[in-house]
Design a protein around this motif. Structure first.
Motif, PDB file in Angstrom:
ATOM      1  N   THR A   1      84.396  14.001  34.017  1.00  0.00           N
ATOM      2  CA  THR A   1      85.503  13.367  33.312  1.00  0.00           C
ATOM      3  C   THR A   1      84.975  12.437  32.236  1.00  0.00           C
ATOM      4  O   THR A   1      83.812  12.008  32.284  1.00  0.00           O
ATOM      5  CB  THR A   1      86.403  12.584  34.292  1.00  0.00           C
ATOM      6  N   ARG A   2      85.798  12.115  31.273  1.00  0.00           N
ATOM      7  CA  ARG A   2      85.476  11.055  30.319  1.00  0.00           C
ATOM      8  C   ARG A   2      86.512   9.944  30.376  1.00  0.00           C
ATOM      9  O   ARG A   2      86.425   8.990  29.643  1.00  0.00           O
ATOM     10  CB  ARG A   2      85.361  11.601  28.902  1.00  0.00           C
ATOM     11  N   ASP A   3      87.501  10.105  31.230  1.00  0.00           N
ATOM     12  CA  ASP A   3      88.508   9.053  31.421  1.00  0.00           C
ATOM     13  C   ASP A   3      89.114   9.213  32.817  1.00  0.00           C
ATOM     14  O   ASP A   3      88.491   8.890  33.795  1.00  0.00           O
ATOM     15  CB  ASP A   3      89.562   9.102  30.335  1.00  0.00           C
ATOM     16  N   TYR A   4      90.301   9.747  32.899  1.00  0.00           N
ATOM     17  CA  TYR A   4      90.966   9.856  34.192  1.00  0.00           C
ATOM     18  C   TYR A   4      91.157  11.304  34.621  1.00  0.00           C
ATOM     19  O   TYR A   4      91.386  11.590  35.781  1.00  0.00           O
ATOM     20  CB  TYR A   4      92.328   9.161  34.143  1.00  0.00           C
ATOM     21  N   LYS A   5      91.049  12.231  33.661  1.00  0.00           N
ATOM     22  CA  LYS A   5      91.369  13.624  33.959  1.00  0.00           C
ATOM     23  C   LYS A   5      90.125  14.322  34.478  1.00  0.00           C
ATOM     24  O   LYS A   5      89.204  14.626  33.732  1.00  0.00           O
ATOM     25  CB  LYS A   5      91.885  14.314  32.694  1.00  0.00           C
ATOM     26  N   LEU A   6      90.078  14.568  35.776  1.00  0.00           N
ATOM     27  CA  LEU A   6      88.923  15.231  36.375  1.00  0.00           C
ATOM     28  C   LEU A   6      88.978  16.733  36.126  1.00  0.00           C
ATOM     29  O   LEU A   6      90.011  17.368  36.336  1.00  0.00           O
ATOM     30  CB  LEU A   6      88.890  14.972  37.876  1.00  0.00           C
TER      31      LEU A   6
ATOM     32  N   PHE B   1      83.017  20.031  45.877  1.00  0.00           N
ATOM     33  CA  PHE B   1      83.426  20.237  44.488  1.00  0.00           C
ATOM     34  C   PHE B   1      82.668  19.263  43.589  1.00  0.00           C
ATOM     35  O   PHE B   1      82.648  18.055  43.854  1.00  0.00           O
ATOM     36  CB  PHE B   1      84.921  19.968  44.311  1.00  0.00           C
TER      37      PHE B   1
ATOM     38  N   GLN C   1      87.455  27.190  32.577  1.00  0.00           N
ATOM     39  CA  GLN C   1      86.867  26.204  33.454  1.00  0.00           C
ATOM     40  C   GLN C   1      85.797  25.444  32.702  1.00  0.00           C
ATOM     41  O   GLN C   1      84.852  26.034  32.167  1.00  0.00           O
ATOM     42  CB  GLN C   1      86.276  26.900  34.677  1.00  0.00           C
TER      43      GLN C   1
ATOM     44  N   PHE D   1      87.293  20.031  37.601  1.00  0.00           N
ATOM     45  CA  PHE D   1      86.581  20.396  38.814  1.00  0.00           C
ATOM     46  C   PHE D   1      85.895  21.757  38.683  1.00  0.00           C
ATOM     47  O   PHE D   1      86.396  22.661  38.010  1.00  0.00           O
ATOM     48  CB  PHE D   1      87.555  20.487  39.996  1.00  0.00           C
ATOM     49  N   GLY D   2      84.760  21.894  39.377  1.00  0.00           N
ATOM     50  CA  GLY D   2      84.180  23.204  39.588  1.00  0.00           C
ATOM     51  C   GLY D   2      85.005  23.936  40.634  1.00  0.00           C
ATOM     52  O   GLY D   2      85.903  23.376  41.261  1.00  0.00           O
TER      53      GLY D   2
ATOM     54  N   ASP E   1      81.387  11.633  30.810  1.00  0.00           N
ATOM     55  CA  ASP E   1      80.468  10.527  31.074  1.00  0.00           C
ATOM     56  C   ASP E   1      80.496  10.044  32.515  1.00  0.00           C
ATOM     57  O   ASP E   1      79.999   8.961  32.825  1.00  0.00           O
ATOM     58  CB  ASP E   1      80.745   9.373  30.103  1.00  0.00           C
TER      59      ASP E   1
ATOM     60  N   TYR F   1      83.012  15.722  45.304  1.00  0.00           N
ATOM     61  CA  TYR F   1      84.006  15.544  46.348  1.00  0.00           C
ATOM     62  C   TYR F   1      83.706  16.479  47.508  1.00  0.00           C
ATOM     63  O   TYR F   1      83.230  17.602  47.326  1.00  0.00           O
ATOM     64  CB  TYR F   1      85.415  15.832  45.804  1.00  0.00           C
TER      65      TYR F   1
END
Lengths: 110, 116
Positions: free
Chosen positions: A93-98, A89, A2, A100-101, A31, A36
């Motif tokens: 991300t640094r682009d599109y791939k989140l 939650f 994680q 999550f905690g 960044d 959520y």
């Protein structure tokens, strides 16, 4: 493994109280840090988000505090209401791939 | 307007059977994502589609998992020879990708998969 660690797993707060959820990350390339909110049987919905060049962001009763040097960020829910009872939650991300905690279930007692 | 829809909402299957999960994204959204949410866990990224680009499949846990997106709209996630550890809620999200920006991912309600 994680990439974002979230705590606590659950919390109970009285109506009008403050809920605080903490998250920590390792990847300094992240960044963008969104939070959520998820109600039972629903998909997560964006609540509030912050970039690392800002130390705090406030939207209504929800505030994100960001500590770049410590690689930590937190969500504060002020004046908690029963309608805030949900799972929260953090993500990064640094682009599109989140990433999550694991989530925090918040219960607000009337 | 309509949000992201997923079907079925619940699916119970027997170990070893194949299942197909469907996602209808928000109209006009160019990006589509699949995530898996296991009990007590956060959301785990599975796959990402953006326009006509090759999908990012880096999150798929095994070659039993595959997904396709037809006509840049509807997506199907297929799990072959299901195992009990595949039991989870499968969430789809869509977004309108902004160049250089950070788009908001809108999630559907999920499909709860139970493998007996």
């Amino acid at each position: 493994q994680q990439q974002v660690k979230q705590s606590p797993q659950s919390l109970i707060v009285q109506k009008g109280g403050i809920s605080i959820i903490n998250c920590a990350y390792e990847n300094t390339a992240f960044d963008y840090f969104p939070w959520y909110q998820q109600f039972p049987g629903k998909g997560p919905a964006l609540l509030i988000a912050i970039r690392p060049d800002v130390s705090e962001k406030k939207e209504g009763r929800f505030t994100i505090s960001f500590n770049k040097s410590a690689k930590q960020f937190s969500l504060h829910i002020m004046d908690s209401q029963p309608g805030d009872s949900a799972t929260y939650f953090c993500a990064a991300t640094r682009d599109y791939k989140l990433s999550f905690g694991a989530g925090t279930t918040v219960t607000v007692r009337a | 307007g309509a949000g992201v829809s997923q079907s079925p909402s619940n699916k119970v299957t027997e170990k070893g059977k194949d299942v197909e999960l469907r996602c209808d994204p928000i109209s006009g959204h160019t990006a589509l994502y699949w995530y898996r949410q296991s009990l007590g866990q956060g959301l785990e990224f599975l796959i990402y589609f953006q326009g006509n680009s090759a999908p990012d499949k880096s999150g798929l846990p095994s070659d039993r998992f595959s997904a396709e997106r037809t006509g840049g709209s509807v997506s199907t996630l297929t799990i072959q020879r299901t195992q009990q550890e595949d039991s989870a809620v499968y969430l789809c999200a869509s977004s309108f990708r902004l160049a250089g920006g950070r788009d908001t991912q809108y999630f559907g309600p999920g499909t709860r998969l139970t493998v007996l």
